[in-house]
Design an enzyme around this catalytic site. Structure first.
Site, PDB file in Angstrom:
ATOM      1  N   TYR A   1      -2.760 -16.426  13.142  1.00 40.90           N
ATOM      2  CA  TYR A   1      -2.075 -17.609  12.605  1.00 40.90           C
ATOM      3  C   TYR A   1      -0.762 -17.847  13.340  1.00 40.90           C
ATOM      4  O   TYR A   1      -0.034 -16.910  13.661  1.00 40.90           O
ATOM      5  CB  TYR A   1      -1.730 -17.387  11.126  1.00 40.90           C
ATOM      6  CG  TYR A   1      -2.917 -17.424  10.206  1.00 40.90           C
ATOM      7  CD1 TYR A   1      -3.692 -18.571  10.058  1.00 40.90           C
ATOM      8  CD2 TYR A   1      -3.244 -16.303   9.457  1.00 40.90           C
ATOM      9  CE1 TYR A   1      -4.765 -18.590   9.185  1.00 40.90           C
ATOM     10  CE2 TYR A   1      -4.312 -16.320   8.570  1.00 40.90           C
ATOM     11  CZ  TYR A   1      -5.065 -17.472   8.445  1.00 40.90           C
ATOM     12  OH  TYR A   1      -6.119 -17.486   7.575  1.00 40.90           O
TER      13      TYR A   1
ATOM     14  N   LYS B   1       4.029   8.844 -12.994  1.00 40.41           N
ATOM     15  CA  LYS B   1       4.093   7.432 -13.398  1.00 40.41           C
ATOM     16  C   LYS B   1       3.536   6.542 -12.283  1.00 40.41           C
ATOM     17  O   LYS B   1       3.403   6.986 -11.147  1.00 40.41           O
ATOM     18  CB  LYS B   1       5.548   7.051 -13.712  1.00 40.41           C
ATOM     19  CG  LYS B   1       6.475   7.158 -12.508  1.00 40.41           C
ATOM     20  CD  LYS B   1       7.947   7.063 -12.896  1.00 40.41           C
ATOM     21  CE  LYS B   1       8.823   7.160 -11.670  1.00 40.41           C
ATOM     22  NZ  LYS B   1      10.229   7.456 -12.015  1.00 40.41           N
TER      23      LYS B   1
HETATM   24  C1  LIG Z   1      10.706   8.644 -11.380  1.00 36.11           C
HETATM   25  C2  LIG Z   1      11.578   9.590 -12.107  1.00 36.11           C
HETATM   26  C3  LIG Z   1      11.667  10.933 -11.703  1.00 36.11           C
HETATM   27  C4  LIG Z   1      10.998  11.468 -10.457  1.00 36.11           C
HETATM   28  O1  LIG Z   1      11.764  11.148  -9.325  1.00 36.11           O
HETATM   29  P1  LIG Z   1      11.365  11.710  -7.864  1.00 36.11           P
HETATM   30  O2  LIG Z   1      12.482  11.310  -7.011  1.00 36.11           O
HETATM   31  O3  LIG Z   1      10.072  11.029  -7.501  1.00 36.11           O
HETATM   32  O4  LIG Z   1      11.197  13.179  -8.003  1.00 36.11           O
HETATM   33  C5  LIG Z   1      12.405  11.784 -12.497  1.00 36.11           C
HETATM   34  N1  LIG Z   1      13.061  11.347 -13.603  1.00 36.11           N
HETATM   35  C6  LIG Z   1      13.016  10.049 -13.994  1.00 36.11           C
HETATM   36  C7  LIG Z   1      13.769   9.626 -15.205  1.00 36.11           C
HETATM   37  C8  LIG Z   1      12.291   9.136 -13.256  1.00 36.11           C
HETATM   38  O5  LIG Z   1      12.279   7.847 -13.634  1.00 36.11           O
END
Ligand SMILES: *Cc1c(COP(=O)(O)O)cnc(C)c1O
Length: 374
Positions: free
Chosen positions: A267, A40
């Site tokens: 800055y 994702k």
């Molecule tokens: C993002 C996510 C993961 C992966 O988590 P990691 O800690 O990156 O392995 C697994 N399950 C769900 C539902 C997620 O949202």
């Protein structure tokens, strides 16, 4: 150096190391467990298409994304590995999910009814992973309510409950009390479904932390995101041999200057030279995703840590190279990653952002082109 397509900064992704990380994950899992590779948010800023293709070839059971647009992108790239879309579907998204032939999660009776009705119109069977809320309270049907809704779910004829899942709130910390409570609730939910005649092909609750530290929770599928990228979800979880980060962020020195004592930098005159100094300016800054720090953080030049001087600008970072011999204009500087024996890791960037490694990874901006090392 290329004559075309020069960029002041860029991201490098080491695909060879990515494959090694996947190997290490396959070694670390239980024998009966398959791996769903979570890509994702553009594979946490590493490139979903590039990494998804490799993960698919490596035998990932699913590529996991958070929204339908991400699934569409993978299908358009001709990636045919099964896809699981997390979260909850708006009714208007269901048709496309069916058309793209993706599996997707659902965590309420309302959505399940909607999916069933729409799948019926299209004469399709929807492949759904039923989310049990075991205590995180974001998505899912509450574990204690599974028994009372199971019969209705069973009666939804256009839905194939392909999976049952939950998600850990605290799998990667030393204290596993809550994770074990969640696991117990999840197992009871899965059992209640079974008693009502719903047996899913996939049962899954683990993320990277769970894969590493909770072998009793591996079930027959584990969803692994950050570990594939070579980063551990926490300081305290189990270490696995062969895992290393695959992302580096680099920039070239675009200016070199000599400062006299009393000269200031950037800055707001946030830094004043106490002595003669040599400084280098990189043509990237917070507009490229680097944290907007002042007089904090460092980059690597010539294999040495060079502290940031003054505030980070939108398109400039100034660093102290006084003690680095032989620095030349257009030399490479490392903002994240290794150079020689020195390293700046994602946790250090996360500290500058006052955030976590996940956030630090996805914060690099699209202005930084990604280069893939095969
Ligand atoms: C993002 C996510 C993961 C992966 O988590 P990691 O800690 O990156 O392995 C697994 N399950 C769900 C539902 C997620 O949202």
């Amino acid at each position: 150096m290329q004559e075309h397509g020069f960029s002041p900064g860029w991201i490098e992704i080491d695909l060879r190391q990515y494959k090694q990380n996947l190997d290490a994950i396959w070694q670390a899992k239980s024998a009966g467990t398959k791996i769903a590779v979570v890509i994702k948010d553009d594979a946490y800023g590493h490139g979903a298409v590039e990494l998804g293709r490799i993960a698919g070839e490596h035998g990932a059971e699913f590529l996991v994304v958070a929204c339908v647009g991400e699934a569409r992108e993978l299908r358009h790239a001709m990636i045919s590995t099964p896809i699981l879309v997390l979260g909850e579907r708006h009714p208007s998204e269901i048709a496309e999910c069916l058309q793209l032939k993706v599996s997707f999660t659902a965590g309420s009776l309302e959505t399940l009814r909607e999916i069933n009705a729409r799948a019926k119109t299209f004469g399709n069977i929807a492949r759904v992973h039923l989310k049990i809320d075991s205590g995180m309270n974001r998505y899912g049907i509450r574990w204690s309510e599974i028994d009372s809704v199971a019969q209705e779910i069973r009666g939804l004829e256009q839905i194939e409950v392909e999976g049952v899942l939950s998600h850990f709130a605290m799998s990667d910390e030393l204290d596993k009390t809550f994770a074990l409570l969640q696991l117990n609730r999840f197992e009871r939910g899965v059992e209640a479904l079974k008693q009502n005649g719903i047996t899913a092909k996939y049962v899954h609750i683990c993320n990277s932390g769970g894969l590493l530290d909770l072998p009793q929770a591996h079930c027959n599928l584990a969803r692994v995101g950050i570990l594939g990228l070579g980063v551990y979800p926490s300081k305290v979880c189990r270490r696995v041999e062969g895992i290393a980060p695959i992302m580096s962020v680099k920039a070239r020195i675009a200016a070199l200057k000599q400062l006299e004592p009393g000269d200031c930098v950037g800055y707001g005159m946030r830094f004043t030279a106490p002595k003669p100094m040599r400084i280098a300016t990189l043509g990237v800054g917070y507009g490229w995703g680097y944290p907007r720090v002042r007089n904090d953080g460092a980059v690597l030049v010539g294999g040495q840590r060079c502290p940031i001087l003054g505030g980070v600008s939108m398109d400039a970072i100034t660093v102290d190279v006084t003690d680095v011999p032989g620095v030349q204009l257009w030399d490479e500087a490392v903002l994240l990653g290794r150079q020689g024996d020195a390293e700046i890791d994602i946790h250090e960037i996360a500290r500058l952002k006052q955030s976590v490694s996940y956030d630090a990874m996805v914060s690099w901006r699209g202005r930084l082109p990604r280069r893939y090392l095969e």
